[in-house]
Enzyme design. Structure first.
Site, mmCIF file in Angstrom:
data_model
loop_
_atom_site.group_PDB
_atom_site.id
_atom_site.type_symbol
_atom_site.label_atom_id
_atom_site.label_comp_id
_atom_site.label_asym_id
_atom_site.label_seq_id
_atom_site.Cartn_x
_atom_site.Cartn_y
_atom_site.Cartn_z
ATOM 1 N N SER A 247 0.811 -1.225 0.000
ATOM 2 C CA SER A 247 0.000 0.000 0.000
ATOM 3 C C SER A 247 0.839 1.268 0.000
ATOM 4 O O SER A 247 0.469 2.242 -0.654
ATOM 5 C CB SER A 247 -0.955 0.048 1.186
ATOM 6 O OG SER A 247 -1.238 -1.206 1.676
ATOM 7 N N HIS B 2 0.918 4.713 4.509
ATOM 8 C CA HIS B 2 0.217 5.341 3.383
ATOM 9 C C HIS B 2 0.714 6.772 3.185
ATOM 10 O O HIS B 2 1.060 7.169 2.070
ATOM 11 C CB HIS B 2 -1.296 5.370 3.641
ATOM 12 C CG HIS B 2 -1.935 4.009 3.594
ATOM 13 N ND1 HIS B 2 -3.280 3.807 3.797
ATOM 14 C CD2 HIS B 2 -1.407 2.793 3.350
ATOM 15 C CE1 HIS B 2 -3.549 2.520 3.693
ATOM 16 N NE2 HIS B 2 -2.431 1.878 3.429
#
Ligand SMILES: [Zn+2]
Length: 278
Positions: free
Chosen positions: A177, A228
């Site tokens: 991610s 992230h």
């Protein structure tokens, strides 16, 4: 005509600036690169990737292979229980052996896990979701930045995401991610910097994706939001530093550094496997 001269006639593309040159020239008349006809091993590696393999597909196959391996190592994953988010989740034990990262691993000096953890996933939905995003964003970044810069953006943003989250107290962490947020960051930089109708369209689309995905991270527990954010910043800054094809064509330096980063990735996996199994 003497035999020597007949050996290597013809035009090639300069591996540095991409312009057409004579294969025998001592230096490129456009960019000054010495002996452009003699290609080093790094350029050959990049050419092979360009022609025969898709980097995006390779990431997807590699992550899928590691996911299957992480289940084989500890098949207790098959008898998993509870919610759909835990469906076919490899055990912490198996993931740790393959190079999971987090503060615990970094404190033990296992810095290679910053790279290896990018390719590991914690469940069927986790990998499915990430691979769909990579399939969507990888070819876009490759189209606009070129292969070498795709490799660098993907790798650097993943590492930076884990470095930041590992410093800020995330115990265990894995997954692509951070790199996916890096691809989004790079495309957002592109959209902003390029502007115009196309740039604005890319910018709007990617800002939408990024906000959606970032918000999604706060809806569920166990999602590494620092990775992230770190990945996004890493991708944005790497794109800014390296530039994109329209303004700055891919150079020999990009190719060499991307090849070195691929080699480092392989070395990190060798270290992880060595450390986990021997
Ligand atoms: Zn050149």
């Amino acid at each position: 005509m003497p035999e020597k001269k007949a050996r290597n006639i013809g035009a090639i593309l300069c591996p540095n600036c991409g312009k057409l040159i004579n294969a025998n020239s001592k230096y490129c008349i456009h960019c000054g690169l010495k002996y452009p006809g003699k290609q080093n091993v790094f350029i050959k590696l990049m050419t092979m990737f360009n022609k025969r393999l898709s980097y995006t597909k390779m990431i997807i196959y590699f992550c899928s292979g590691l996911y299957i391996l992480s289940i084989i190592i500890d098949p207790s994953a098959l008898s998993g229980s509870g919610s759909i988010f835990n469906l076919l989740s490899p055990s912490i034990y198996a993931l740790d052996r393959l190079g999971m990262t987090g503060q615990y691993a970094l404190l033990q000096g296992r810095f290679w896990t910053l790279v290896t953890a990018i390719y590991l996933h914690g469940g069927l939905l986790h990998i499915l979701f990430n691979m769909l995003w990579i399939r969507q964003l990888g070819p876009m970044v490759e189209e606009l930045f070129g292969l070498s810069r795709l490799i660098l953006i993907f790798t650097i943003s993943g590492v930076l995401g884990f470095l930041i989250s590992g410093t800020l107290n995330e115990a265990y962490t894995i997954g692509a991610s951070g790199s996916i947020f890096g691809l989004m960051g790079a495309l957002i930089f592109y959209g902003r910097d390029r502007g115009g109708f196309f740039g604005q369209a890319i910018f709007k689309q990617l800002i939408g994706y990024a906000i959606l995905l970032f918000a999604f991270g706060f809806l569920f527990s166990g999602i590494n939001n620092w990775a992230h954010a770190g990945g996004f910043i890493g991708g944005y800054l790497t794109a800014k530093l390296l530039g994109y094809s329209e303004r700055r064509p891919e150079t020999l330096i990009h190719k060499n550094v991307a090849s070195i980063s691929l080699i480092i990735t392989v070395l990190c996996f060798i270290l992880a496997i060595w450390n986990g199994f021997f």
